[in-house]
Design an enzyme around this catalytic site. Structure first.
Site, PDB file in Angstrom:
ATOM      1  N   LEU A 100       0.868  -1.181   0.000  1.00 35.34           N
ATOM      2  CA  LEU A 100       0.000   0.000   0.000  1.00 35.34           C
ATOM      3  C   LEU A 100       0.901   1.226   0.000  1.00 35.34           C
ATOM      4  CD1 LEU A 100      -2.691  -1.048   2.672  1.00 35.34           C
ATOM      5  CD2 LEU A 100      -2.975  -0.976   0.184  1.00 35.34           C
ATOM      6  N   ASP A 101       0.439   2.292  -0.635  1.00 32.63           N
ATOM      7  CA  ASP A 101       1.218   3.536  -0.664  1.00 32.63           C
ATOM      8  C   ASP A 101       1.341   4.114   0.746  1.00 32.63           C
ATOM      9  OD1 ASP A 101       1.204   3.297  -3.416  1.00 32.63           O
ATOM     10  OD2 ASP A 101      -0.496   4.662  -3.669  1.00 32.63           O
ATOM     11  N   ALA A 102       2.285   5.031   0.899  1.00 32.87           N
ATOM     12  CA  ALA A 102       2.511   5.650   2.221  1.00 32.87           C
ATOM     13  C   ALA A 102       1.240   6.305   2.751  1.00 32.87           C
ATOM     14  CB  ALA A 102       3.632   6.675   2.118  1.00 32.87           C
TER      15      ALA A 102
END
Ligand code: URA
Length: 229
Positions: A100-102
């Site tokens: 998952l992205d930051a």
């Protein structure tokens, strides 16, 4: 744990392969040849050898985390800390099943079992992921059918994606792949921008609503079996 399962867990092939090794009398527990695949052993104490070679037992780990924003799915903290810093006992063999992205929250699976991760990410069964998406402006409903037919991304046509409207600016989006920034890029294609993103479901596994942001727990046997059985 059953002997055949123990061998399969430790990389000696499928349960069927391990049964063959056992039948060939190549497997010993505490220096005694065992010919029963269903033999129950204690992985922490018993010494298992295959053709004279000692198996170093590695415990499998399967975690579900409610990932908070501001952490990255990587071992190396670069701009942000790693989500692994949220885990009490760090292990270098852990990896993420679908990053998952930051700035994305929600359901993150963390494991050290390559078969498990492969079954989800590259398995023959199409494992869908569902995201709660908050958008900058109202979602344009004319894109619902386009997403269902498959939109172009990275020189391919994406598999059908479904949209459930929650309200004008919020949707539940279900997708089949796990490409880089996929949801954000899909919404860009729909002439919109993501302002908040949370993964809520992988296959039929929902994010446990009792997990606070940053909290995690072991998957149950039934949850693991959703992907591997
Ligand atoms: N799609 C994105 O754009 N970001 C994520 O973190 C997951 C899916």
């Amino acid at each position: 744990m059953r002997l055949d399962k123990f061998l399969a867990h430790n990389g000696y092939g499928t349960r069927k392969d391990t049964k063959t090794l056992i039948k060939k009398k190549l497997v010993s527990v505490n220096d005694n040849i065992v010919s029963d695949s269903g033999y129950i052993l204690n992985p922490d104490n018993d010494r298992v050898t295959v053709d004279g070679e000692l198996i170093e037992y590695v415990e499998n780990v399967y975690l579900m985390m409610n990932k908070p924003a501001g952490y990255i799915c990587s071992h190396d903290a670069v701009e942000y800390p790693s989500v692994l810093e949220l885990i009490d006992t760090y292990r270098s063999d852990l990896f993420f099943v679908g990053r998952l992205d930051a700035d994305t929250e929600g359901l993150l699976l963390i494991t050290n079992d390559g078969h498990f991760s492969h079954a989800i990410a590259h398995g023959k069964r199409n494992i869908h992921k569902q995201y709660l998406v908050h958008l900058e402006k109202p979602f344009d409903k004319r894109f619902i059918s386009e997403l269902l037919e498959g939109i172009p991304l990275d020189d391919t046509i994406l598999k059908p994606a479904t949209v459930e409207m929650i309200d004008d600016n919020k949707i539940l989006l279900t997708i089949a792949e796990g490409k880089y920034h996929q949801v954000k890029r899909m919404m860009h294609h729909c002439e919109n921008e993501v302002i908040y993103l949370k993964r809520v479901k992988i296959g039929s596994l929902n994010l446990d609503p009792s997990l606070k942001l940053g909290a995690y727990r072991d998957l149950t046997e039934e949850e693991i079996n959703l992907f591997t059985a």
